[in-house]
Design a protein around this motif. Structure first.
Motif, PDB file in Angstrom:
ATOM      1  N   ARG A 138      61.423 -58.097 -24.056  1.00  0.00           N
ATOM      2  CA  ARG A 138      60.928 -57.155 -23.992  1.00  0.00           C
ATOM      3  C   ARG A 138      60.517 -55.776 -23.651  1.00  0.00           C
ATOM      4  N   ALA A 139      61.543 -56.304 -22.776  1.00  0.00           N
ATOM      5  CA  ALA A 139      61.201 -55.276 -21.289  1.00  0.00           C
ATOM      6  C   ALA A 139      59.788 -55.273 -21.282  1.00  0.00           C
ATOM      7  N   GLN A 140      59.463 -56.179 -20.226  1.00  0.00           N
ATOM      8  CA  GLN A 140      58.129 -56.480 -19.987  1.00  0.00           C
ATOM      9  C   GLN A 140      58.478 -56.793 -17.651  1.00  0.00           C
ATOM     10  N   GLU A 141      57.633 -56.696 -17.285  1.00  0.00           N
ATOM     11  CA  GLU A 141      57.746 -56.806 -15.963  1.00  0.00           C
ATOM     12  C   GLU A 141      57.813 -57.936 -16.148  1.00  0.00           C
ATOM     13  N   TYR A 142      59.060 -58.296 -14.783  1.00  0.00           N
ATOM     14  CA  TYR A 142      59.419 -59.593 -14.660  1.00  0.00           C
ATOM     15  C   TYR A 142      60.762 -59.418 -13.227  1.00  0.00           C
ATOM     16  N   TYR A 143      61.362 -58.230 -13.342  1.00  0.00           N
ATOM     17  CA  TYR A 143      62.535 -57.679 -12.169  1.00  0.00           C
ATOM     18  C   TYR A 143      61.674 -57.362 -10.679  1.00  0.00           C
ATOM     19  N   VAL A 144      62.318 -57.223  -9.500  1.00  0.00           N
ATOM     20  CA  VAL A 144      62.016 -56.063  -8.361  1.00  0.00           C
ATOM     21  C   VAL A 144      61.525 -55.244  -8.782  1.00  0.00           C
ATOM     22  N   GLN A 145      62.922 -54.435  -9.654  1.00  0.00           N
ATOM     23  CA  GLN A 145      62.473 -52.863  -9.781  1.00  0.00           C
ATOM     24  C   GLN A 145      61.312 -52.866 -10.621  1.00  0.00           C
ATOM     25  N   ASP A 146      60.417 -54.201 -11.022  1.00  0.00           N
ATOM     26  CA  ASP A 146      59.619 -54.241 -12.169  1.00  0.00           C
ATOM     27  C   ASP A 146      58.129 -53.355 -10.529  1.00  0.00           C
ATOM     28  N   LEU A 147      58.210 -54.419  -9.643  1.00  0.00           N
ATOM     29  CA  LEU A 147      57.363 -54.168  -9.052  1.00  0.00           C
ATOM     30  C   LEU A 147      56.294 -53.093  -8.214  1.00  0.00           C
ATOM     31  N   ARG A 148      54.799 -52.641  -9.084  1.00  0.00           N
ATOM     32  CA  ARG A 148      53.807 -51.480  -8.469  1.00  0.00           C
ATOM     33  C   ARG A 148      52.961 -52.001  -8.047  1.00  0.00           C
ATOM     34  N   PHE A 149      52.420 -51.103  -6.511  1.00  0.00           N
ATOM     35  CA  PHE A 149      51.205 -51.937  -5.950  1.00  0.00           C
ATOM     36  C   PHE A 149      50.716 -50.714  -5.831  1.00  0.00           C
ATOM     37  N   PRO A 150      49.737 -50.516  -5.610  1.00  0.00           N
ATOM     38  CA  PRO A 150      48.177 -49.416  -5.423  1.00  0.00           C
ATOM     39  C   PRO A 150      48.922 -48.953  -3.678  1.00  0.00           C
ATOM     40  N   ASP A 151      48.822 -47.346  -4.515  1.00  0.00           N
ATOM     41  CA  ASP A 151      48.409 -46.707  -3.061  1.00  0.00           C
ATOM     42  C   ASP A 151      50.635 -46.585  -2.576  1.00  0.00           C
TER      43      ASP A 151
END
Length: 730
Positions: A204-217
């Motif tokens: 489903r292309a949901q967040e799973y991989y390190v490439q998907d990581l996002r953090f505030p700021d």
């Protein structure tokens, strides 16, 4: 966690619960075993491997990272089995420093043999401890108690949950042999095809991989790479770059290392594109283009190593042949990525990475940044596509350097496709010379001599920064020694000694330092060695006037190997071949101690000489099957990847740089080119589970080469099996 068994014994007690407490329905681990299995020898305490949570769930800790091999579900199955828990009540935590055991690298098809087996025994010891506690609290004998869904029930109906039994305490006892394991006849999960829960998130292309990581700021970053390995920065106009890309937040220049940071990922990529056109570098050392690489490699200074030497040398051989494997890249579908954050006040660095070794990476980063190891926390996160040492450690070092230069902000470094293709460590090119002698009367091998020319197959950073890519371009560079030779690595001669019964056997390896950066790629040297051995076995069978199957069987003594070959022969006999079609076969036991695999390949050759969508069948014996679906997936994926290597892949370069910079210049299988694959599993529940993730690579290559020979009459000994090679003898 204790660092070793010795340290634990000096600082704590141990758990010893007799088998008699548990009744006759539980199987006993072999009392003759001298050592704890897997990684338990270094981490013998139960709480190194699992925790009972307040809600009754169990959290399992593994030092291995998920690479697609299914380690998360496999360890969950083994823990749930021994604790009589539903799979839904088992949580698995992957590699993370200061939290999971230090199991080094996830490599060599060792996850099941080392980590999952350790979890199995730790869970069994935990069950014994919980039953002992319940016997005291419920005033019953341990063998009278029943355990189900995290609840222990006494004959009088009284119950205690796992959490109530422990009352907030940890399972600090030591695992000691013998351990009562659950009878295999009562298994609910082990040996079954249990789906991997994370698959749905991937599809489903949901967040799973390190490439998907996002953090505030969070800041996004790219790194400018030089023209080639030895180039140095000559001119860089930071002011002009900021005028060209107003969204650029910061530029970090340290020697020839140039980092570009921006609030938006798009601006970081724009800055990198600008830099490629406007930054000047020295030309660097020329690469050896314009000559056959296989000939050039033989001329390099090398370190010889006698790997195997029994009997007498191979005099007057029946047959000689030379084979060649080119440089191969990992071809990771998702280019490498990492996130790092540095807290300047606490002098603490956090890193999120798909490295295959979080603890070795932490030590290398400490060496690179001159930060105490205890001040670095590294968390493993699955990455998109890699078996082996790709750019994961390098991009983590990029992120760490830029995070230290930008305290208080998460910094995400994403490599581009060109970065991955040009700068990752490749699988080494190899040249292989084989000579053998046959007894003409019996058709059995009497002498065998194999010579292997190869670079190292393991160049991981380990505990120092020298092998981290960015470290080599700093103002004070850290470069690995380059004295014209390299330290011998067992990976180069992996599977170079055939499993066949040969009374006189010699294997020599010659280790050189080649022109391209190299390290671990799936199966290491076994891919090239098995390709050469099993191609040569086909040639020897023909020389002896024997059927390829019969020739192998009369030279095998290992009963499990024979069973795998015979099962594959039965599959081959069901296949029909027409004009321009061929059927090939190959066999090996990975590392001569892991899974046995036989591969049957059927190819159809088009008029232009292209083998079109081969069909592949595999028979595998990996001992006790833990997850049937996972084992089949590993074998299917191994065959597909190996077929792509064998038919298409080769790193190309000119005098100045690597030219395989994108998929057009380094083609891999498209979806419509993927071969038909089928896997037959021989389950041996009474045998230990064997590593299987890298077992199909070599046999697949040789089976394809042998099939091409039968379809065309052309013996191709140089990979890849490109159409132009079918027009001439090699």
């Amino acid at each position: 966690m204790p660092t070793s068994r010795r340290h634990f014994l000096q600082t704590a007690g141990c758990l010893t619960i007799g088998f008699s407490l548990l009744g006759s329905t539980w199987a006993m681990a072999a009392e003759a075993a001298d050592e704890l299995p897997g990684s338990l020898g270094d981490y013998p305490r139960i709480d190194s491997w699992l925790e009972v949570l307040a809600d009754g769930r169990v959290r399992v800790l593994t030092g291995k990272i998920e690479l697609g091999q299914g380690i998360r579900i496999a360890v969950a199955q083994m823990a749930a089995e021994e604790l009589n828990l539903p799979l839904s009540r088992v949580e698995v935590v992957l590699a993370e420093t200061d939290r999971t055991p230090n199991e080094g690298y996830t490599a060599g098809s060792g996850s099941i043999e080392n980590s999952a087996t350790a979890v199995r025994y730790a869970a069994a010891a935990a069950r014994q401890k919980l039953l002992a506690l319940a016997a005291t609290q419920l005033q019953a004998r341990a063998f009278q108690l029943k355990t189900q869904n995290g609840v222990v029930t006494a004959p009088n109906g009284q119950t205690r949950t796992f959490a109530q039994l422990l009352n907030g305490q940890k399972l600090t006892d030591e695992v000691r042999l013998p351990i009562a394991l659950k009878p295999k006849a009562d298994y609910q999960y082990v040996g079954k095809a249990v789906p991997r829960p994370e698959m749905e998130r991937m599809v489903r292309a949901q967040e799973y991989y390190v490439q998907d990581l996002r953090f505030p700021d969070m800041l996004h970053a790219r790194v400018l790479r030089p023209l080639n390995y030895d180039s140095k920065l000559v001119q860089f106009d930071e002011k002009e770059l900021k005028r060209a890309v107003p969204g650029l937040a910061k530029v970090v220049v340290n020697g020839s290392f140039v980092g570009l940071l921006a609030e938006r990922e798009y601006d970081a990529k724009l800055a990198q594109d600008w830099g490629k056109l406007n930054v000047r570098w020295t030309e660097g050392k020329a690469l050896p283009a314009g000559q056959p690489l296989k000939d050039y490699l033989r001329t390099l200074p090398n370190t010889p190593k006698r790997v195997q030497d029994k009997g007498t040398p191979t005099n007057a051989p029946t047959l000689r042949a030379s084979y060649y494997k080119p440089y191969l890249m990992h071809g990771s579908i998702g280019p490498s990525c990492a996130v790092a954050r540095f807290d300047d006040a606490q002098r603490r660095l956090e890193v999120w990475t798909h490295s295959q070794g979080v603890y070795p990476l932490r030590e290398a980063l400490a060496d690179l940044l001159k930060i105490p190891v205890d001040s670095i926390h590294v968390k493993g996160v699955p990455g998109s596509g890699c078996y082996g040492h790709n750019g994961a450690d390098d991009v983590a070092a990029d992120a760490a350097l830029l995070a230290v230069a930008t305290p208080g902000r998460h910094v995400r470094v994403q490599w581009a496709r060109e970065d991955e293709h040009c700068w990752e460590p490749y699988g080494s090119a190899m040249v292989l010379d084989l000579a053998a002698r046959l007894d003409p009367t019996t058709g059995r091998l009497t002498h065998w001599h194999q010579q292997v020319w190869t670079d190292t197959h393991s160049n991981r950073p380990g505990g120092n920064a020298d092998k981290l890519l960015p470290a080599q371009y700093l103002a004070h560079p850290r470069r690995p020694a380059n004295d014209g030779t390299t330290d011998p690595s067992a990976g180069g001669y992996r599977n170079a000694d055939p499993l066949y019964a040969i009374p006189n056997l010699r294997v020599d390896a010659y280790f050189f330092r080649g022109p391209l950066r190299v390290s671990a790629l799936r199966a290491l040297g076994a891919y090239g060695n098995v390709f050469a051995i099993e191609s040569f076995m086909d040639e020897l069978a023909e020389k002896a006037g024997l059927d390829a199957w019969d020739f192998r069987l009369r030279n095998l003594q290992d009963k499990r190997a024979i069973a795998v070959v015979e099962r594959a022969r039965a599959i081959a006999r069901q296949q029909q071949t027409g004009e321009n079609e061929g059927l090939g076969f190959a066999f090996a036991q990975y590392k001569n101690k892991a899974a046995y695999v036989a591969v049957v390949a059927k190819v159809s050759i088009h008029e232009e000489g292209t083998p079109y969508r081969p069909q592949l069948w595999a028979v595998i014996d990996a001992g006790e099957v833990i997850n049937l679906d996972g084992l089949k997936n590993q074998t299917e994926g191994g065959m597909i990847q190996s077929a792509s290597w064998t038919l298409m892949e080769e790193v190309k370069f000119d005098q100045h740089q690597v030219r395989s910079r994108h998929w057009e210049a380094y083609p891999i299988f498209h979806f419509d080119e993927i071969p038909y694959v089928d896997v037959t599993v021989i389950n041996r529940p009474t045998e230990p589970p064997l590593g299987a993730g890298e077992a199909a690579q070599g046999p697949t290559a040789a089976a394809l080469a042998n099939a091409v020979y039968r379809a065309t009459g052309k013996r191709v000994r140089e990979l890849p099996l490109r159409p132009e090679k079918l027009t001439r003898e090699v």
